[in-house]
Design a protein around this motif. Structure first.
Motif, short mmCIF file in Angstrom:
data_model
loop_
_atom_site.label_atom_id
_atom_site.label_comp_id
_atom_site.label_asym_id
_atom_site.label_seq_id
_atom_site.Cartn_x
_atom_site.Cartn_y
_atom_site.Cartn_z
N PRO A 109 0.79 -1.23 0.00
CA PRO A 109 0.00 0.00 0.00
C PRO A 109 0.82 1.28 0.00
N ALA A 110 1.95 1.30 0.69
CA ALA A 110 2.75 2.52 0.73
C ALA A 110 3.35 2.87 -0.63
N TRP A 111 3.49 1.90 -1.53
CA TRP A 111 4.03 2.18 -2.86
C TRP A 111 2.98 2.77 -3.79
N LEU A 112 1.71 2.69 -3.40
CA LEU A 112 0.65 3.18 -4.26
C LEU A 112 0.79 4.66 -4.56
N GLN A 113 1.17 5.43 -3.56
CA GLN A 113 1.32 6.87 -3.74
C GLN A 113 2.40 7.18 -4.75
N ILE A 114 3.43 6.35 -4.81
CA ILE A 114 4.49 6.57 -5.79
C ILE A 114 3.94 6.40 -7.19
N LEU A 115 3.08 5.41 -7.38
CA LEU A 115 2.54 5.11 -8.70
C LEU A 115 1.37 5.98 -9.09
N ASP A 116 0.58 6.41 -8.11
CA ASP A 116 -0.62 7.17 -8.42
C ASP A 116 -0.93 8.14 -7.28
N GLY A 169 -4.38 8.99 -0.04
CA GLY A 169 -5.14 8.63 1.16
C GLY A 169 -5.01 7.17 1.51
N VAL A 170 -4.90 6.33 0.48
CA VAL A 170 -4.76 4.89 0.71
C VAL A 170 -3.40 4.59 1.34
N SER A 171 -2.35 5.22 0.82
CA SER A 171 -1.03 4.97 1.40
C SER A 171 -0.92 5.57 2.80
N ASP A 172 -1.62 6.68 3.05
CA ASP A 172 -1.64 7.24 4.40
C ASP A 172 -2.33 6.28 5.36
N TYR A 173 -3.44 5.70 4.92
CA TYR A 173 -4.14 4.69 5.72
C TYR A 173 -3.18 3.54 6.05
N ALA A 174 -2.49 3.05 5.03
CA ALA A 174 -1.59 1.91 5.21
C ALA A 174 -0.47 2.25 6.20
N ALA A 175 0.06 3.47 6.13
CA ALA A 175 1.14 3.87 7.04
C ALA A 175 0.68 3.87 8.49
N VAL A 176 -0.52 4.39 8.72
CA VAL A 176 -1.05 4.43 10.09
C VAL A 176 -1.34 3.02 10.60
#
Length: 171
Positions: free
Chosen positions: A90-97, A102-109
């Motif tokens: 999930p944290a790599w999603l922000q890199i790609l899109d 918000g999804v990668s922020d959710y995953a980080a928390v």
């Protein structure tokens, strides 16, 4: 190096790329340290090794399911793209899109509070009760602070996004 007075970072896109690199390195560091701890703990017959493996499995499953649901909702018009989130951390999603921030922020928390804090506690237990292993100490000194910093940044960004969506717009 450039001219005196020249800014090192010249654009918002460069900041985003640098943040993406930081995100990639912190997640990769976390995975590496978690994997090493599982092997070290099992090799030393540490009672917490099995607990660590279970925490890791449950936390990763929770992240993937949650990220898939959130991305399905976020990418309402392009739901087919959300299927890709099952196969990516999930944290790599922000890199790609960037739409999936918000999804990668959710995953980080989620990763910080369901996995990293628990793993860090087990690593402290290992160092105190079994041995001072340099790899485990490295993990405690890098993975846990990075996870806490990333979760704090994610919560701040989430709050900023929420404030921006509910603030009255000036005309």
């Amino acid at each position: 190096h450039g001219m005196p007075g020249q800014k090192w970072v010249s654009s918002r896109s460069e900041v985003r790329r640098m943040y993406s690199l930081f995100l990639f390195l912190s997640v990769t560091n976390d995975w590496y340290n978690d994997s090493c701890f599982l092997l070290i703990g099992a090799h030393c017959q540490f009672r917490g090794a099995a607990i660590s493996a279970q925490i890791l499995a449950v936390a990763v499953a929770f992240q993937l399911v949650g990220a898939t649901i959130l991305s399905w909702h976020t990418l309402d018009a392009q739901r087919w793209r959300s299927i890709a989130t099952v196969f990516l951390p999930p944290a790599w999603l922000q890199i790609l899109d960037p739409d999936l921030a918000g999804v990668s922020d959710y995953a980080a928390v989620v990763r910080c509070f369901t996995e990293d804090l628990a793993q860090g506690s087990l690593q402290v237990w290992y160092v105190v009760s079994v041995a001072s292993n340099y790899q485990v100490l490295f993990s405690l000194l890098t993975s846990l602070p990075l996870a806490l910093a990333e979760a704090a940044g994610s919560l701040r960004r989430s709050t900023d996004r929420e404030s921006a969506t509910h603030s009255p717009r000036s005309t």
